[in-house]
Design a protein around this motif. Structure first.
Motif, PDB file in Angstrom:
ATOM      1  N   PHE A  20       0.825  -1.202   0.000  1.00  0.00           N
ATOM      2  CA  PHE A  20       0.000   0.000   0.000  1.00  0.00           C
ATOM      3  C   PHE A  20       0.865   1.260   0.000  1.00  0.00           C
ATOM      4  O   PHE A  20       2.055   1.210   0.333  1.00  0.00           O
ATOM      5  CB  PHE A  20      -0.932  -0.001   1.214  1.00  0.00           C
ATOM      6  CG  PHE A  20      -1.891  -1.163   1.235  1.00  0.00           C
ATOM      7  CD1 PHE A  20      -2.994  -1.185   0.401  1.00  0.00           C
ATOM      8  CD2 PHE A  20      -1.682  -2.235   2.077  1.00  0.00           C
ATOM      9  CE1 PHE A  20      -3.876  -2.259   0.405  1.00  0.00           C
ATOM     10  CE2 PHE A  20      -2.556  -3.315   2.102  1.00  0.00           C
ATOM     11  CZ  PHE A  20      -3.655  -3.318   1.262  1.00  0.00           C
ATOM     12  N   GLY A  21       0.227   2.387  -0.356  1.00  0.00           N
ATOM     13  CA  GLY A  21       0.943   3.652  -0.366  1.00  0.00           C
ATOM     14  C   GLY A  21       1.778   3.863  -1.615  1.00  0.00           C
ATOM     15  O   GLY A  21       2.781   4.575  -1.591  1.00  0.00           O
ATOM     16  N   ALA A  22       1.375   3.253  -2.722  1.00  0.00           N
ATOM     17  CA  ALA A  22       2.080   3.428  -3.990  1.00  0.00           C
ATOM     18  C   ALA A  22       1.974   4.895  -4.430  1.00  0.00           C
ATOM     19  O   ALA A  22       1.034   5.594  -4.067  1.00  0.00           O
ATOM     20  CB  ALA A  22       1.490   2.519  -5.056  1.00  0.00           C
ATOM     21  N   PRO A  23       2.948   5.389  -5.187  1.00  0.00           N
ATOM     22  CA  PRO A  23       2.903   6.792  -5.626  1.00  0.00           C
ATOM     23  C   PRO A  23       1.744   7.063  -6.570  1.00  0.00           C
ATOM     24  O   PRO A  23       1.237   6.154  -7.231  1.00  0.00           O
ATOM     25  CB  PRO A  23       4.254   6.980  -6.329  1.00  0.00           C
ATOM     26  CG  PRO A  23       4.666   5.608  -6.749  1.00  0.00           C
ATOM     27  CD  PRO A  23       4.143   4.686  -5.680  1.00  0.00           C
ATOM     28  N   GLU A  24       1.319   8.331  -6.627  1.00  0.00           N
ATOM     29  CA  GLU A  24       0.261   8.711  -7.554  1.00  0.00           C
ATOM     30  C   GLU A  24       0.737   8.563  -8.997  1.00  0.00           C
ATOM     31  O   GLU A  24       1.937   8.550  -9.279  1.00  0.00           O
ATOM     32  CB  GLU A  24      -0.167  10.166  -7.302  1.00  0.00           C
ATOM     33  CG  GLU A  24      -0.858  10.381  -5.967  1.00  0.00           C
ATOM     34  CD  GLU A  24      -1.378  11.798  -5.822  1.00  0.00           C
ATOM     35  OE1 GLU A  24      -1.322  12.566  -6.823  1.00  0.00           O
ATOM     36  OE2 GLU A  24      -1.841  12.149  -4.722  1.00  0.00           O
ATOM     37  N   ILE A  25      -0.232   8.457  -9.896  1.00  0.00           N
ATOM     38  CA  ILE A  25       0.066   8.381 -11.324  1.00  0.00           C
ATOM     39  C   ILE A  25      -0.142   9.770 -11.919  1.00  0.00           C
ATOM     40  O   ILE A  25      -1.225  10.362 -11.781  1.00  0.00           O
ATOM     41  CB  ILE A  25      -0.846   7.351 -12.018  1.00  0.00           C
ATOM     42  CG1 ILE A  25      -0.570   5.943 -11.460  1.00  0.00           C
ATOM     43  CG2 ILE A  25      -0.645   7.368 -13.528  1.00  0.00           C
ATOM     44  CD1 ILE A  25      -1.505   4.875 -11.986  1.00  0.00           C
ATOM     45  N   SER A  26       0.880  10.310 -12.574  1.00  0.00           N
ATOM     46  CA  SER A  26       0.812  11.661 -13.132  1.00  0.00           C
ATOM     47  C   SER A  26       0.037  11.672 -14.447  1.00  0.00           C
ATOM     48  O   SER A  26      -0.225  10.621 -15.042  1.00  0.00           O
ATOM     49  CB  SER A  26       2.230  12.192 -13.373  1.00  0.00           C
ATOM     50  OG  SER A  26       2.864  11.425 -14.403  1.00  0.00           O
ATOM     51  N   ASN A  27      -0.302  12.889 -14.896  1.00  0.00           N
ATOM     52  CA  ASN A  27      -1.025  13.020 -16.164  1.00  0.00           C
ATOM     53  C   ASN A  27      -0.209  12.470 -17.337  1.00  0.00           C
ATOM     54  O   ASN A  27      -0.756  11.867 -18.258  1.00  0.00           O
ATOM     55  CB  ASN A  27      -1.369  14.488 -16.424  1.00  0.00           C
ATOM     56  CG  ASN A  27      -2.470  14.997 -15.498  1.00  0.00           C
ATOM     57  OD1 ASN A  27      -3.269  14.211 -15.000  1.00  0.00           O
ATOM     58  ND2 ASN A  27      -2.501  16.295 -15.268  1.00  0.00           N
ATOM     59  N   GLU A  28       1.109  12.688 -17.292  1.00  0.00           N
ATOM     60  CA  GLU A  28       1.967  12.158 -18.345  1.00  0.00           C
ATOM     61  C   GLU A  28       1.941  10.635 -18.355  1.00  0.00           C
ATOM     62  O   GLU A  28       1.933   9.999 -19.422  1.00  0.00           O
ATOM     63  CB  GLU A  28       3.409  12.645 -18.169  1.00  0.00           C
ATOM     64  CG  GLU A  28       3.604  14.147 -18.377  1.00  0.00           C
ATOM     65  CD  GLU A  28       3.113  14.980 -17.196  1.00  0.00           C
ATOM     66  OE1 GLU A  28       2.897  14.398 -16.091  1.00  0.00           O
ATOM     67  OE2 GLU A  28       2.922  16.201 -17.379  1.00  0.00           O
ATOM     68  N   GLN A  29       1.911  10.039 -17.173  1.00  0.00           N
ATOM     69  CA  GLN A  29       1.879   8.576 -17.063  1.00  0.00           C
ATOM     70  C   GLN A  29       0.544   8.006 -17.534  1.00  0.00           C
ATOM     71  O   GLN A  29       0.487   6.880 -18.008  1.00  0.00           O
ATOM     72  CB  GLN A  29       2.154   8.159 -15.609  1.00  0.00           C
ATOM     73  CG  GLN A  29       3.588   8.366 -15.177  1.00  0.00           C
ATOM     74  CD  GLN A  29       3.773   8.088 -13.697  1.00  0.00           C
ATOM     75  OE1 GLN A  29       3.062   8.637 -12.846  1.00  0.00           O
ATOM     76  NE2 GLN A  29       4.711   7.216 -13.381  1.00  0.00           N
ATOM     77  N   ILE A  30      -0.547   8.805 -17.403  1.00  0.00           N
ATOM     78  CA  ILE A  30      -1.859   8.343 -17.864  1.00  0.00           C
ATOM     79  C   ILE A  30      -1.829   8.114 -19.372  1.00  0.00           C
ATOM     80  O   ILE A  30      -2.349   7.110 -19.880  1.00  0.00           O
ATOM     81  CB  ILE A  30      -2.970   9.354 -17.502  1.00  0.00           C
ATOM     82  CG1 ILE A  30      -3.143   9.445 -15.996  1.00  0.00           C
ATOM     83  CG2 ILE A  30      -4.296   8.953 -18.150  1.00  0.00           C
ATOM     84  CD1 ILE A  30      -4.152  10.490 -15.552  1.00  0.00           C
ATOM     85  N   VAL A  31      -1.230   9.054 -20.096  1.00  0.00           N
ATOM     86  CA  VAL A  31      -1.131   8.924 -21.553  1.00  0.00           C
ATOM     87  C   VAL A  31      -0.353   7.668 -21.912  1.00  0.00           C
ATOM     88  O   VAL A  31      -0.761   6.895 -22.790  1.00  0.00           O
ATOM     89  CB  VAL A  31      -0.456  10.171 -22.168  1.00  0.00           C
ATOM     90  CG1 VAL A  31      -0.264   9.975 -23.674  1.00  0.00           C
ATOM     91  CG2 VAL A  31      -1.287  11.416 -21.898  1.00  0.00           C
ATOM     92  N   GLU A  32       0.769   7.450 -21.218  1.00  0.00           N
ATOM     93  CA  GLU A  32       1.573   6.260 -21.484  1.00  0.00           C
ATOM     94  C   GLU A  32       0.811   4.996 -21.107  1.00  0.00           C
ATOM     95  O   GLU A  32       0.872   3.984 -21.817  1.00  0.00           O
ATOM     96  CB  GLU A  32       2.879   6.334 -20.682  1.00  0.00           C
ATOM     97  CG  GLU A  32       3.858   5.201 -20.943  1.00  0.00           C
ATOM     98  CD  GLU A  32       4.328   5.161 -22.387  1.00  0.00           C
ATOM     99  OE1 GLU A  32       4.704   4.058 -22.839  1.00  0.00           O
ATOM    100  OE2 GLU A  32       4.315   6.207 -23.065  1.00  0.00           O
ATOM    101  N   LEU A  33       0.053   5.079 -20.010  1.00  0.00           N
ATOM    102  CA  LEU A  33      -0.729   3.931 -19.553  1.00  0.00           C
ATOM    103  C   LEU A  33      -1.794   3.559 -20.576  1.00  0.00           C
ATOM    104  O   LEU A  33      -2.035   2.372 -20.848  1.00  0.00           O
ATOM    105  CB  LEU A  33      -1.389   4.255 -18.213  1.00  0.00           C
ATOM    106  CG  LEU A  33      -2.036   3.112 -17.433  1.00  0.00           C
ATOM    107  CD1 LEU A  33      -0.992   2.099 -17.005  1.00  0.00           C
ATOM    108  CD2 LEU A  33      -2.767   3.657 -16.211  1.00  0.00           C
TER     109      LEU A  33
END
Length: 312
Positions: A7-20
């Motif tokens: 638990f406590g994984a880092p947030e996903i950034s907007n840039e990472q959303i596109v890559e995801l």
């Protein structure tokens, strides 16, 4: 993050959303060739053995509905990923991307799927997003293609699953695996399996019941992967007599994907316009499809009686 914690994984950034959105596995698209191959084999076997499991118009309709569903899903993919990431970033118990979290996610997702499915049979507005799947009068693998183009509004039932903090990739893989599992449910050629499997899983036998239009089969066996939800919530019925497929009032224009997708919505609009008051309009929109059907039968009978009185 302490070693060994999930638990406590880092947030996903907007840039990472596109890559995801680019890298998230698209299992359903990859599975399409296999699904088409198995459908072709079933179609050939049905024709070769004079089994009446396919009709030309319904097969065309199912295929066109399925193609449209793929297009709609592709168009909404980024938005759904964004929503999942948004919820993921809100909860402090975010889980890391770890393969074993797929197991609890799948079980919880299937429980949410049970209730989404059940509500889709108990509320006419949601039934309009699901009737597409039940409108075929023949039961075969192409029925699994019949997914409503507006079914994604039911994402609200799966937001509690997102709130558990599963990684978005885990959530989307779960969604696709659950959809693929249901493909082989839609066949007459897999009969009853071992009792243990029939007790736990939504087998083809259990799911044939769900597609039945007989009174004893209506609104039964909602489980998508696991049938024990129906046993727990008292909606389970075994397959006993030959199932009669379709809905209580079967549709015409069986090859027309627009009619298949939107005929129920059109009927809702028509019924609301003709309703006598707000209470009746509400019932026509949100009441159970069975209640609405009985109400319309009663109204038609009363109108017939009034007409007879006029001419008597």
């Amino acid at each position: 993050m302490p070693e060994g914690t999930i638990f406590g994984a880092p947030e996903i950034s907007n840039e990472q959303i596109v890559e995801l959105s680019k890298t998230a596995p698209n299992l359903i698209v990859w599975a399409v060739p296999v699904m088409l191959l198995l459908t072709g084999l079933e179609m050939w076997f049905s024709h070769h053995n004079d089994h009446d499991h396919y009709s030309k118009d319904e097969t065309i309709g199912s295929t066109l509905v399925g193609l449209g569903s793929l297009v709609v899903s592709a168009a909404l993919k980024f938005g759904l990923i964004y929503l999942t990431v948004l919820v993921y970033n809100l909860v402090p118990w975010r889980m890391e991307l770890n393969w074993w979290t797929l197991i609890p996610c799948y079980i919880i997702y299937d429980l949410a799927s049970y209730w989404a499915h059940r509500v889709s049979h108990e509320s006419r507005l949601f039934w309009a997003t699901h009737v597409v799947h039940h409108s075929a009068e023949h039961y075969n693998l192409t029925v699994s293609y019949r997914l409503s183009w507006i079914q994604h509004i039911k994402v609200i039932f799966f937001m509690p699953v997102m709130l558990f903090g599963f990684h978005p990739v885990i959530f989307f893989v779960t969604n696709q695996l659950a959809t693929l599992f249901q493909f082989l449910q839609h066949t007459e050629y897999i009969r009853r399996l071992h009792p243990v499997l029939e007790y736990i899983f939504a087998t083809p036998s259990n799911h044939r019941v769900h597609h039945g239009s007989q009174e004893k089969y209506i609104d039964k066996n909602f489980g998508a992967t696991f049938i024990f939800w129906d046993r727990i919530f008292n909606t389970y019925t075994p397959e006993e007599e030959q199932v009669i497929y379709g809905i209580t009032t079967n549709i015409d224009k069986k090859a027309n994907p627009l009619h298949i997708n939107f005929h129920e919505l059109n009927d809702i609009v028509s019924d609301v316009r003709q309703s006598k008051n707000l209470k009746e309009a509400w019932m026509y929109t949100f009441g159970s499809p069975i209640t609405v059907y009985n109400l319309k039968i009663k109204a038609a009978h009363e109108a017939q009686q009034r007409e007879l009185e006029v001419y008597s």
